[in-house]
Design a protein around this motif. Structure first.
Motif, PDB file in Angstrom:
ATOM      1  N   ALA A  10      27.590  46.859  27.811  1.00 38.15           N
ATOM      2  CA  ALA A  10      28.658  47.588  27.215  1.00 38.15           C
ATOM      3  C   ALA A  10      29.851  48.585  28.334  1.00 38.15           C
ATOM      4  O   ALA A  10      30.768  48.315  28.129  1.00 38.15           O
ATOM      5  N   ALA A  11      29.096  49.151  29.019  1.00 39.62           N
ATOM      6  CA  ALA A  11      29.822  49.686  30.290  1.00 39.62           C
ATOM      7  C   ALA A  11      30.556  48.650  30.949  1.00 39.62           C
ATOM      8  O   ALA A  11      31.765  48.842  31.353  1.00 39.62           O
ATOM      9  N   GLN A  12      29.974  47.573  31.452  1.00 39.04           N
ATOM     10  CA  GLN A  12      30.754  46.499  32.040  1.00 39.04           C
ATOM     11  C   GLN A  12      32.113  46.252  31.226  1.00 39.04           C
ATOM     12  O   GLN A  12      32.980  46.150  31.669  1.00 39.04           O
ATOM     13  N   ARG A  13      31.730  45.671  30.019  1.00 41.63           N
ATOM     14  CA  ARG A  13      32.897  45.468  29.233  1.00 41.63           C
ATOM     15  C   ARG A  13      34.131  46.185  29.079  1.00 41.63           C
ATOM     16  O   ARG A  13      35.456  45.905  29.183  1.00 41.63           O
ATOM     17  N   VAL A  14      33.609  47.634  28.774  1.00 41.52           N
ATOM     18  CA  VAL A  14      34.741  48.583  28.842  1.00 41.52           C
ATOM     19  C   VAL A  14      35.359  48.787  30.023  1.00 41.52           C
ATOM     20  O   VAL A  14      36.659  48.808  30.157  1.00 41.52           O
ATOM     21  N   ARG A  15      34.722  48.852  31.286  1.00 44.00           N
ATOM     22  CA  ARG A  15      35.167  48.758  32.408  1.00 44.00           C
ATOM     23  C   ARG A  15      36.376  47.836  32.763  1.00 44.00           C
ATOM     24  O   ARG A  15      37.458  47.999  33.198  1.00 44.00           O
ATOM     25  N   TRP A  16      35.971  46.576  32.612  1.00 48.53           N
ATOM     26  CA  TRP A  16      36.917  45.416  32.730  1.00 48.53           C
ATOM     27  C   TRP A  16      38.123  45.388  31.889  1.00 48.53           C
ATOM     28  O   TRP A  16      39.412  44.897  32.216  1.00 48.53           O
ATOM     29  N   LEU A  17      37.810  45.728  30.461  1.00 51.92           N
ATOM     30  CA  LEU A  17      38.946  45.897  29.598  1.00 51.92           C
ATOM     31  C   LEU A  17      40.052  46.731  29.879  1.00 51.92           C
ATOM     32  O   LEU A  17      41.107  46.758  29.997  1.00 51.92           O
ATOM     33  N   THR A  18      39.842  48.079  30.229  1.00 48.98           N
ATOM     34  CA  THR A  18      40.501  49.083  30.392  1.00 48.98           C
ATOM     35  C   THR A  18      41.129  48.961  32.111  1.00 48.98           C
ATOM     36  O   THR A  18      42.093  49.243  32.382  1.00 48.98           O
ATOM     37  N   THR A  19      40.462  48.137  32.756  1.00 51.92           N
ATOM     38  CA  THR A  19      41.058  47.741  34.239  1.00 51.92           C
ATOM     39  C   THR A  19      42.226  47.052  33.895  1.00 51.92           C
ATOM     40  O   THR A  19      43.308  47.257  34.349  1.00 51.92           O
ATOM     41  N   GLY A  20      42.239  45.831  33.027  1.00 53.59           N
ATOM     42  CA  GLY A  20      43.392  45.173  32.906  1.00 53.59           C
ATOM     43  C   GLY A  20      44.386  45.995  31.846  1.00 53.59           C
ATOM     44  O   GLY A  20      45.778  45.763  32.189  1.00 53.59           O
ATOM     45  N   LEU A  21      44.018  46.764  31.131  1.00 52.95           N
ATOM     46  CA  LEU A  21      44.983  47.806  30.234  1.00 52.95           C
ATOM     47  C   LEU A  21      45.664  48.721  31.107  1.00 52.95           C
ATOM     48  O   LEU A  21      46.944  48.960  30.830  1.00 52.95           O
ATOM     49  N   ARG A  22      44.918  48.946  32.095  1.00 51.72           N
ATOM     50  CA  ARG A  22      45.610  50.137  33.204  1.00 51.72           C
ATOM     51  C   ARG A  22      46.756  49.621  34.015  1.00 51.72           C
ATOM     52  O   ARG A  22      47.550  49.910  34.458  1.00 51.72           O
ATOM     53  N   THR A  23      46.239  48.284  34.769  1.00 49.04           N
ATOM     54  CA  THR A  23      46.908  47.637  35.766  1.00 49.04           C
ATOM     55  C   THR A  23      48.170  46.651  35.101  1.00 49.04           C
ATOM     56  O   THR A  23      49.109  46.646  35.705  1.00 49.04           O
ATOM     57  N   GLY A  24      47.678  45.727  34.250  1.00 49.98           N
ATOM     58  CA  GLY A  24      48.562  44.758  33.955  1.00 49.98           C
ATOM     59  C   GLY A  24      48.659  43.704  34.684  1.00 49.98           C
ATOM     60  O   GLY A  24      49.903  42.927  34.740  1.00 49.98           O
ATOM     61  N   THR A  25      47.763  43.474  35.451  1.00 49.60           N
ATOM     62  CA  THR A  25      47.861  42.312  36.563  1.00 49.60           C
ATOM     63  C   THR A  25      46.475  41.471  36.522  1.00 49.60           C
ATOM     64  O   THR A  25      45.345  41.976  36.269  1.00 49.60           O
ATOM     65  N   ILE A  26      46.997  40.297  36.728  1.00 48.66           N
ATOM     66  CA  ILE A  26      45.542  39.179  36.800  1.00 48.66           C
ATOM     67  C   ILE A  26      44.764  39.393  37.896  1.00 48.66           C
ATOM     68  O   ILE A  26      43.624  39.214  38.006  1.00 48.66           O
ATOM     69  N   LYS A  27      45.522  39.910  39.048  1.00 48.19           N
ATOM     70  CA  LYS A  27      44.853  40.020  40.378  1.00 48.19           C
ATOM     71  C   LYS A  27      43.708  41.043  40.296  1.00 48.19           C
ATOM     72  O   LYS A  27      42.806  40.810  40.945  1.00 48.19           O
ATOM     73  N   SER A  28      44.008  42.109  39.335  1.00 44.73           N
ATOM     74  CA  SER A  28      43.041  43.020  39.394  1.00 44.73           C
ATOM     75  C   SER A  28      41.703  42.342  38.336  1.00 44.73           C
ATOM     76  O   SER A  28      40.746  43.330  38.404  1.00 44.73           O
ATOM     77  N   CYS A  29      41.905  41.416  37.710  1.00 40.01           N
ATOM     78  CA  CYS A  29      40.713  40.967  36.937  1.00 40.01           C
ATOM     79  C   CYS A  29      39.927  39.990  37.713  1.00 40.01           C
ATOM     80  O   CYS A  29      38.969  39.282  37.112  1.00 40.01           O
ATOM     81  N   ASP A  30      39.882  39.882  39.047  1.00 37.10           N
ATOM     82  CA  ASP A  30      39.065  38.625  39.783  1.00 37.10           C
ATOM     83  C   ASP A  30      37.535  39.389  39.827  1.00 37.10           C
ATOM     84  O   ASP A  30      37.155  40.098  40.804  1.00 37.10           O
ATOM     85  N   THR A  31      36.867  39.084  38.545  1.00 39.05           N
ATOM     86  CA  THR A  31      35.461  39.401  38.571  1.00 39.05           C
ATOM     87  C   THR A  31      34.602  38.767  39.595  1.00 39.05           C
ATOM     88  O   THR A  31      33.555  39.049  39.945  1.00 39.05           O
ATOM     89  N   PHE A  32      34.951  37.721  39.988  1.00 37.45           N
ATOM     90  CA  PHE A  32      34.175  36.700  40.822  1.00 37.45           C
ATOM     91  C   PHE A  32      34.105  37.177  42.409  1.00 37.45           C
ATOM     92  O   PHE A  32      33.304  36.876  43.188  1.00 37.45           O
ATOM     93  N   SER A  33      35.115  38.145  42.596  1.00 37.23           N
ATOM     94  CA  SER A  33      35.184  38.398  44.070  1.00 37.23           C
ATOM     95  C   SER A  33      34.560  39.984  44.095  1.00 37.23           C
ATOM     96  O   SER A  33      34.190  40.567  44.976  1.00 37.23           O
ATOM     97  N   ALA A  34      34.209  40.560  42.903  1.00 36.05           N
ATOM     98  CA  ALA A  34      33.894  41.940  42.856  1.00 36.05           C
ATOM     99  C   ALA A  34      32.527  42.190  43.097  1.00 36.05           C
ATOM    100  O   ALA A  34      31.489  41.372  42.778  1.00 36.05           O
ATOM    101  N   GLN A  35      32.041  43.229  44.012  1.00 34.24           N
ATOM    102  CA  GLN A  35      30.759  43.163  44.437  1.00 34.24           C
ATOM    103  C   GLN A  35      29.958  44.147  43.319  1.00 34.24           C
ATOM    104  O   GLN A  35      28.833  43.679  43.192  1.00 34.24           O
ATOM    105  N   GLN A  36      30.822  44.825  42.663  1.00 37.60           N
ATOM    106  CA  GLN A  36      30.277  45.573  41.462  1.00 37.60           C
ATOM    107  C   GLN A  36      30.745  45.328  40.463  1.00 37.60           C
ATOM    108  O   GLN A  36      32.128  45.465  40.231  1.00 37.60           O
ATOM    109  N   LEU A  37      30.255  44.835  39.252  1.00 38.12           N
ATOM    110  CA  LEU A  37      30.901  44.725  37.920  1.00 38.12           C
ATOM    111  C   LEU A  37      30.541  45.941  37.278  1.00 38.12           C
ATOM    112  O   LEU A  37      31.420  46.008  36.089  1.00 38.12           O
TER     113      LEU A  37
END
Length: 298
Positions: free
Chosen positions: A271-298
């Protein structure tokens, strides 16, 4: 969420009332040659827990039960915007994803956006990824580039998980369109290949989690761009989407269905991860910010 300003897409294949793709009246087959609703639900949960498309399990079980092959022919499409309340809502959200991604994807990734079809069905229908059913929930099929949705899922989210509101429902659609964006970016085929070559199921599931969290983030990117265009969401709408993301986190879902969460079997993220990534996209509006495959911490 105000939706009156959104353009209704014509790329809706409305199969409601068309017989469920070979199953009379859109009902789930029960009895000889078919599966009872309880079996369908169990297989749906099992597929979700193991990271397997539930449609594949249900399709295979039907073949065994019926002694034949699963239906493959698809009903004829009616690519017109539905005129009932839920159909209009779905068509408008789909239309806004088309308008947003037709600009954002070329601008941010130099990739042309190709509009997918959304199949709106009731009960069951066929897809290039197996039989789509209410019990499997919404999904994107890369084989035919279509999103499959039984709008009953919205009521299920409200009744079973307390996730209510138009923006929560829009998030569900935008998440599946996020998978289409991943497909256009060439990511889905790479993830599927990596999963096939994974040394164990836990590793394959971990790849699925990163894939799903990226789709959550892309749903947030879409909402960011939509709000820039229409100023039609507020803090209450964001809370609705966060509530939905929280309710369908793997840990919350497993605790409800199993009584305990098993992290190695997670396929969509906590739940925490899904909220984090949804709000990341909502805040930034960029595809680049959604690179979960390079993220060290999900």
């Amino acid at each position: 969420m105000r939706e009156d300003d959104l353009r209704a897409s014509q790329n809706v294949d409305d199969r409601r009332g068309q017989g469920g793709g070979g199953f009379g009246g859109g009902r789930l087959p029960i009895g000889r040659g078919g599966l009872g609703i309880g079996t369908v639900v169990i297989l749906g949960l099992l597929g979700w827990a193991l990271g397997i498309n539930p449609a594949v399990l249900i399709n295979g079980a039907e073949m065994v039960a019926g002694g034949g092959s699963a239906p493959t022919a698809q009903p004829s499409a009616r690519h017109t915007a539905p005129n009932d309340k839920i159909g209009v809502f779905v068509a408008r959200i789909l239309g806004e994803t088309e308008d947003v991604w037709s600009k954002a994807l070329p601008a941010q990734a130099n990739v042309a956006y190709q509009k997918p079809t959304l199949v709106l069905f009731s009960g069951a229908t066929t897809s290039a990824c197996g039989t789509a059913r209410t019990a499997t929930g919404p999904f994107y099929c890369p084989n035919d580039r279509r999103v499959y949705l039984d709008a009953q899922f919205f009521q299920d989210m409200k009744r079973r998980f307390g996730a209510d509101g138009d923006f929560a429902d829009a998030y569900v659609i935008a998440h599946e369109i996020g998978h289409h964006v991943q497909n256009l970016l060439g990511l889905l085929s790479k993830v599927q290949a990596a999963q096939r070559n994974a040394p164990n199921q836990a590793t394959a599931n971990a790849l699925s989690v990163r894939n799903e969290l990226m789709a959550d983030c892309l749903a947030g990117v879409w909402a960011n761009k939509m709000n820039q265009r229409h100023a039609n969401i507020d803090d209450a709408d964001v809370r609705q989407a966060i509530a939905a993301a929280t309710a369908i986190g793997d840990d919350r879902m497993q605790e409800r269905t199993r009584g305990v969460a098993v992290p190695d079997s997670f396929t969509h993220g906590t739940a925490a991860q899904r909220v984090r990534w949804l709000t990341t996209g909502l805040r930034t509006g960029t595809i680049k910010s959604c690179d979960t495959f390079s993220a060290q911490q999900l």
